[in-house]
Design a protein around this motif. Structure first.
Motif, PDB file in Angstrom:
ATOM      1  N   ALA A   6     -14.574 -34.121  21.173  1.00 26.81           N
ATOM      2  CA  ALA A   6     -13.848 -33.761  22.251  1.00 26.81           C
ATOM      3  C   ALA A   6     -12.689 -32.485  21.570  1.00 26.81           C
ATOM      4  CB  ALA A   6     -12.153 -34.836  22.008  1.00 26.81           C
ATOM      5  N   ARG A   7     -12.219 -31.448  23.480  1.00 26.49           N
ATOM      6  CA  ARG A   7     -11.665 -30.402  22.711  1.00 26.49           C
ATOM      7  C   ARG A   7     -10.809 -30.684  22.894  1.00 26.49           C
ATOM      8  NH1 ARG A   7     -15.728 -28.711  27.966  1.00 26.49           N
ATOM      9  NH2 ARG A   7     -14.902 -30.076  29.143  1.00 26.49           N
ATOM     10  N   GLY A  12      -6.530 -34.194  23.315  1.00 18.27           N
ATOM     11  CA  GLY A  12      -8.066 -34.173  23.347  1.00 18.27           C
ATOM     12  C   GLY A  12      -8.343 -34.739  24.359  1.00 18.27           C
ATOM     13  N   GLU A  13      -9.537 -33.510  25.203  1.00 16.95           N
ATOM     14  CA  GLU A  13     -10.457 -34.362  25.759  1.00 16.95           C
ATOM     15  C   GLU A  13     -11.787 -34.458  25.891  1.00 16.95           C
ATOM     16  OE1 GLU A  13     -10.706 -31.657  29.847  1.00 16.95           O
ATOM     17  OE2 GLU A  13     -11.426 -30.528  28.687  1.00 16.95           O
ATOM     18  N   PRO A  34      -8.465 -44.266  19.177  1.00 19.69           N
ATOM     19  CA  PRO A  34      -8.497 -43.412  20.436  1.00 19.69           C
ATOM     20  C   PRO A  34      -8.008 -42.234  20.338  1.00 19.69           C
ATOM     21  CG  PRO A  34      -6.673 -44.378  20.832  1.00 19.69           C
ATOM     22  CD  PRO A  34      -7.267 -45.043  19.784  1.00 19.69           C
ATOM     23  N   VAL A  35      -8.629 -41.747  19.415  1.00 21.62           N
ATOM     24  CA  VAL A  35      -8.695 -40.323  18.740  1.00 21.62           C
ATOM     25  C   VAL A  35      -9.781 -39.505  18.627  1.00 21.62           C
ATOM     26  CG1 VAL A  35      -6.659 -40.395  17.341  1.00 21.62           C
ATOM     27  CG2 VAL A  35      -9.316 -40.398  15.819  1.00 21.62           C
ATOM     28  N   THR A  58      -8.962 -33.066  14.516  1.00 23.13           N
ATOM     29  CA  THR A  58      -8.897 -34.397  15.230  1.00 23.13           C
ATOM     30  C   THR A  58      -7.319 -34.329  16.677  1.00 23.13           C
ATOM     31  OG1 THR A  58      -8.033 -35.418  13.248  1.00 23.13           O
ATOM     32  CG2 THR A  58      -7.605 -36.028  14.523  1.00 23.13           C
ATOM     33  N   TYR A  59      -8.361 -35.093  17.366  1.00 22.82           N
ATOM     34  CA  TYR A  59      -7.263 -34.877  18.670  1.00 22.82           C
ATOM     35  C   TYR A  59      -7.045 -36.188  18.977  1.00 22.82           C
ATOM     36  CZ  TYR A  59      -8.861 -29.900  19.971  1.00 22.82           C
ATOM     37  OH  TYR A  59      -9.676 -28.595  19.253  1.00 22.82           O
TER      38      TYR A  59
END
Length: 293
Positions: free
Chosen positions: A132-133, A156-157, A180-181, A189-190
């Motif tokens: 993710a970012r 994050g996406e 969902p991380v 971590t997002y």
């Protein structure tokens, strides 16, 4: 004797669906009231276990917003929202990861295992499952003004899904349960919306079905009546004309994205109904809205 005959008829009704979905991967997003009510939690676990025993390959992606909120309140950490998404600074992210990965995920795994299944818990950081970012979120300020850029912190996406670890787990007949991380380029971590994670996982696995459990009946028309089935073009029209509004928009959009990327069918179902998943998959009745290409 009548009750026994009725039970036999129910099993016979399920037979063609069991045959049709044997070997199929079905991704289920687990959230809402079904994660809180004790009876519904057990119903959910039994549904997932039965799916596995009759030859399907269920994959569970879970949320945990209320649990995160409770923990933040206990720690006196304030957390704001923008359009239903939690603004996640680094302190909040530590709590989010602890609750989703260390508490909620393990509780779901334990519930499935306790009732006779074999589940394994994962976060998106395991095996680089979810990369993710930082999300760039633009909030509309009306037609006359440029959108406002909102810093959502560690929200994050998804940039990539690597399914190797899921394939290994499923090959060994375990049920994956995913928090969902996701992981960024530097290992940060997002926090990622669970519906989006479920849709991305379903697409990456070429799943037969994506099922989102919600706290509503499904998609409603202007008269607030359930729409049992929608095509892609119909769903887009209902978003454009304002029939589908609020929190249902991202759920429907998630389904549309998954269908565009190879998922055969998506369902938005009422997780408040006992055994909602089995009713949707193994009977003619259904308890929500199906969306097809």
């Amino acid at each position: 004797m009548t009750a026994e005959i009725d039970r036999a008829r129910i099993l016979i009704e399920a037979l063609p669906y069991i045959r049709r979905f044997n070997g199929a991967t079905i991704v289920v997003k687990y959230g809402g009231h079904a994660m809180v009510d004790e009876c519904l939690k057990r119903d959910f676990a039994l549904d997932i276990i039965l799916m596995k025993y009759v030859g399907m390959n269920p994959v569970v992606v879970h949320g945990g917003g209320p649990q995160i909120g409770d923990f933040l309140k206990r720690l006196s950490i304030e957390s704001g929202f923008v359009d239903g998404m939690r603004v996640t600074d680094r302190q909040t992210m530590d709590v989010v990861e602890m609750v989703l990965v260390g508490k909620v995920n393990k509780e779901i795994v334990a519930l499935i295992n306790h009732n006779g299944g074999s589940a394994v818990g994962l976060s998106g950081k395991d095996g680089n499952l979810i990369l993710a970012r930082k999300m760039k979120y633009l909030k509309s300020r009306g037609e006359a003004q440029a959108p406002e850029i909102i810093d959502m912190g560690m929200v994050g996406e998804i940039t990539a899904i690597h399914t190797g670890i899921l394939s290994s787990i499923m090959k060994n007949e375990f049920i994956p349960v995913i928090a969902p991380v996701g992981a960024g380029e530097e290992g940060e971590t997002y926090n990622i919306n669970a519906d989006l994670v479920a849709g991305a996982i379903a697409s990456a696995l070429n799943a037969r079905k994506l099922v989102l459990l919600t706290d509503t009946e499904g998609v409603l028309n202007r008269e607030k009546r359930l729409i049992s089935s929608l095509r892609l073009d119909e769903a887009r029209t209902l978003i454009a004309d304002g029939t589908i509004v609020g929190g249902m928009i991202p759920k429907v959009q998630c389904c549309l994205n998954a269908l565009a990327r190879g998922v055969r069918k998506a369902h938005i179902i009422d997780g408040r109904a006992p055994h909602a998943i089995l009713l949707e998959i193994l009977t003619k009745v259904g308890v929500g809205t199906e969306i097809v290409g």
